[in-house]
Design an enzyme around this catalytic site. Sequence first.
Site, PDB file in Angstrom:
ATOM      1  N   CYS A 141       0.834  -1.208   0.000  1.00 43.30           N
ATOM      2  CA  CYS A 141       0.000   0.000   0.000  1.00 43.30           C
ATOM      3  C   CYS A 141       0.864   1.252   0.000  1.00 43.30           C
ATOM      4  O   CYS A 141       1.338   1.695   1.055  1.00 43.30           O
ATOM      5  CB  CYS A 141      -0.923  -0.016   1.219  1.00 43.30           C
ATOM      6  SG  CYS A 141      -1.948   1.464   1.341  1.00 43.30           S
ATOM      7  N   CYS A 194      -0.480   4.119   2.054  1.00 41.76           N
ATOM      8  CA  CYS A 194      -0.252   4.005   3.509  1.00 41.76           C
ATOM      9  C   CYS A 194       1.205   4.290   3.861  1.00 41.76           C
ATOM     10  O   CYS A 194       1.485   4.939   4.867  1.00 41.76           O
ATOM     11  CB  CYS A 194      -0.590   2.592   4.001  1.00 41.76           C
ATOM     12  SG  CYS A 194      -2.049   1.852   3.284  1.00 41.76           S
ATOM     13  N   ASP A 195       2.139   3.792   3.049  1.00 42.80           N
ATOM     14  CA  ASP A 195       3.539   3.761   3.479  1.00 42.80           C
ATOM     15  C   ASP A 195       4.495   4.628   2.658  1.00 42.80           C
ATOM     16  O   ASP A 195       5.672   4.745   3.011  1.00 42.80           O
ATOM     17  CB  ASP A 195       4.068   2.309   3.433  1.00 42.80           C
ATOM     18  CG  ASP A 195       3.270   1.402   4.367  1.00 42.80           C
ATOM     19  OD1 ASP A 195       2.787   1.907   5.388  1.00 42.80           O
ATOM     20  OD2 ASP A 195       3.126   0.203   4.056  1.00 42.80           O
TER      21      ASP A 195
END
Length: 315
Positions: free
Chosen positions: A136, A139-140
């Site tokens: 992701c 997300c990261d």
Amino acid sequence: MAETRHSKILIIGSGPAGYTAAVYAARAMTNPILVQGLQPGGQLTITTEVENWPGDSHVQGPDLMVRMEEHAKAMGAEVISDYISSLDLSKRPFTAQADSGTTFTADAVILATGAQAKWLGLPSEEKFKGFGVSACATCDGFFYRGKEVVVIGGGNTAVEEALFLTNFATKVTLIHRRDSLRAEKIMQDRLFKNPKVQVLWNHSVEEVLGDTSPLGVTAVRAKNVETGETTDVPCAGFFVAIGHAPASELVKDQLELHNGGYVKVKPGSTLTSIPGVFAAGDLTDHVYRQAVTSAGMGCMAALDAERFLAEQDEA
Ligand code: FAD
Ligand code: NAP
């Protein structure tokens, strides 16, 4: 004390399919209960721009899903934060056991559990998950400011992730096992125009390389699928974007599945192999897998469930 909740329609999943089913089922005055699962809002909550949701030329995925949740609630659906750990479809009312201890019983069930990211299955991928290996970028990606990253995959997700990562990384290498991408042409054009992106065609990833103390990725070992030659591509982050697998674990021994785990439905409907159980969205769709098609199937599932309930009342 553990409680038991009964509803005419239980909807499992809170992606576009689940929320749309909830809107329709609530407007039909069936007082549906929707259980959200571990990812409230579903897959679109891990992306940024959505440009193909009709009526919105630009909308952030998480915002769209908050709006869908509010819409479902405004129509009268009860939205519950919980996770269904087991489901018994052998007799009606159907019974779902939730992690909180609540037992949900229902006359009809709409399955909208969607799909989850696939992994390569390498031991080194497992070792560095959360320490440089991710599925992701939204997300990261932030953790890779000023660093080099690698993305594997050739579909829309891989291209989207690669483009998103150019906001942070100094260089993004996209590794793909063939010599052409599966992603939409418009996405490919953006990718090829981006000076930070390099594509390594006809390569697979053999191993994720890294340090153990502290745990972190330093490179991936890529193999030319034609010559067998290997190259180590330096990177601090490795993003796996090779598609998604349907979340059919709950029903795999109870319903007919096809195409590697997708719930089989009667063509042109959301009817599964058990009367009263309906399936919608990515859980059943190995072809389109879009927010709008999932929402459409959520609508169909609610209408199919209402028809089923009406027929039971008449019997
Ligand atoms: P999902 O969105 O997968 O939702 C599944 C839901 O089921 C989740 O809420 C989860 O918590 C719940 N669930 C699972 N198991 C349980 C359980 N046991 N108990 C309770 N709940 C459970 N499509 C587009 O049209 N446009 C885009 O721009 C786009 N971008 C994307 C970007 C990314 C990074 C990804 C991964 C996908 C993208 N897609 C896009 C595809 C789109 O997100 C999916 O087609 C869509 O979300 C599928 O909706 P769904 O409702 O079937 O399931
Ligand atoms: P996908 O379309 O199934 O693509 C998966 C990619 O990963 C393919 O290129 C595939 O290679 C590659 N791959 C699969 N297994 C691999 C392995 N073991 N090793 C190396 N490579 C592997 O999956 P997706 O990109 O996640 O997209 C899923 C669905 O969501 C699609 O319908 C997509 O359109 C939709 N989506 C839409 C948007 C958007 O509209 N903006 C954004 C994201 C996703 P091959 O090509 O060789 O098979």
